[in-house]
Design an enzyme around this catalytic site. Sequence first.
Site, PDB file in Angstrom:
ATOM      1  N   LYS A   1      38.233  41.776  33.553  1.00  0.00           N
ATOM      2  CA  LYS A   1      37.661  41.197  34.967  1.00  0.00           C
ATOM      3  C   LYS A   1      38.885  40.715  35.735  1.00  0.00           C
ATOM      4  O   LYS A   1      38.916  40.984  36.783  1.00  0.00           O
ATOM      5  CB  LYS A   1      36.620  40.236  34.513  1.00  0.00           C
ATOM      6  CG  LYS A   1      35.317  40.612  34.014  1.00  0.00           C
ATOM      7  CD  LYS A   1      34.235  39.708  33.398  1.00  0.00           C
ATOM      8  CE  LYS A   1      33.150  40.454  32.662  1.00  0.00           C
ATOM      9  NZ  LYS A   1      32.459  39.384  32.198  1.00  0.00           N
TER      10      LYS A   1
ATOM     11  N   ASP B   1      26.544  36.968  37.974  1.00  0.00           N
ATOM     12  CA  ASP B   1      25.924  37.513  36.864  1.00  0.00           C
ATOM     13  C   ASP B   1      24.565  37.666  37.155  1.00  0.00           C
ATOM     14  O   ASP B   1      23.833  38.443  36.215  1.00  0.00           O
ATOM     15  CB  ASP B   1      26.149  36.695  35.561  1.00  0.00           C
ATOM     16  CG  ASP B   1      27.480  37.359  34.926  1.00  0.00           C
ATOM     17  OD1 ASP B   1      28.018  38.464  34.995  1.00  0.00           O
ATOM     18  OD2 ASP B   1      27.858  36.795  34.023  1.00  0.00           O
TER      19      ASP B   1
ATOM     20  N   GLN C   1      31.329  33.395  30.444  1.00  0.00           N
ATOM     21  CA  GLN C   1      31.208  34.410  29.558  1.00  0.00           C
ATOM     22  C   GLN C   1      30.502  34.000  28.363  1.00  0.00           C
ATOM     23  O   GLN C   1      30.765  32.902  27.913  1.00  0.00           O
ATOM     24  CB  GLN C   1      32.609  34.513  29.374  1.00  0.00           C
ATOM     25  CG  GLN C   1      33.119  35.614  28.423  1.00  0.00           C
ATOM     26  CD  GLN C   1      32.881  37.056  29.332  1.00  0.00           C
ATOM     27  OE1 GLN C   1      33.288  37.286  30.464  1.00  0.00           O
ATOM     28  NE2 GLN C   1      32.060  38.040  28.689  1.00  0.00           N
TER      29      GLN C   1
END
Length: 279
Positions: free
Chosen positions: A49, A116, A93
């Site tokens: 990322k 997300d 994460q």
Amino acid sequence: MATILDGKAIRDEIAKDLSSKIQNLKSQPKLAIIQIGDVPESNTYIGQKIKFGQSVGAIVDHIKLPEDVTMEDVVGKIEDLNSDTNTHGIIVQLPIPQNLDKAAIIESITPEKDVDGLHSVNVKKLLDNDPSGYIPATTKGVITMLEHYNVTISGKNAVVIGRSALVGKPTALALLNHDATVTVCHSQTKDLPKMTQAADIIISAVGSPGLVTKKHVKPGQVVVDVGTTIVDGKLKGDVAFEEVEKVVEFISPVPGGAGPLTVASLFQNLLKAYEGQNA
Ligand code: NAP
């Protein structure tokens, strides 16, 4: 031989498009990635990322919190980022340590920065087919891949294998929103080959190498393999690629299929967040 759904090539096109759009912004979009603990796979995904984000001109702020961090500290950090006008997207994460309340942590992210797409406000928007929300990156990548190759989704029978909140369910909803007739299969599904044989589009999101074989498929189908498992140091998908590609019309490889598009889709969500916050 099937046509390969080339996720890397589409990712590179998305990267070009993002770079040129970001260059013309007044400031750089910034993504905060909160990592709790030190799961080795997370380090790899975060590295990807950071690399992609920087390559398109975004800022990626990697915030590492210790394994034994308290809920109060995690939520406090997220609240700081929620009110920081220079931060446009926030992700945590996963996985995070079991003792922390994952749902409460995700809900503490302001929905406008939840790139997300896991906050209940964004989940509801996906349910409602409301395009103002954020679609989880892997799901967004799957739809982008199908559209890129002009695969008709509307009116088709789609089978999604896997029903997680992160991948399977949002992908099923997104396909439904694109007017597919969707069947969701899982570990308790009886006769998986019968279900997949009846499909036009198969999306496998399980994490079980070799699950989808030639007995699950028929000519003319589109197979997208989202599964990723490390076997003997190599990344493997759910699909027995060599035998399945001889039968179907389109197939995505692992690596080089859904994975690269997941990262690119996250930064498309970040740009959307930036634009929303600077409108
Ligand atoms: P997960 O939470 O473990 O969910 C796996 C799903 O597969 C569950 O719904 C499970 O059913 C189902 N399943 C297990 N065995 C099965 C079987 N034999 N037949 C049919 N269904 C079966 O995993 P996830 O987070 O959704 O991730 C799925 C896969 O995608 C993993 O390999 C992950 O690494 C990969 N992934 C890839 C990307 C990418 O960018 N390419 C991104 C995210 C995830 P039950 O619900 O009944 O247990």
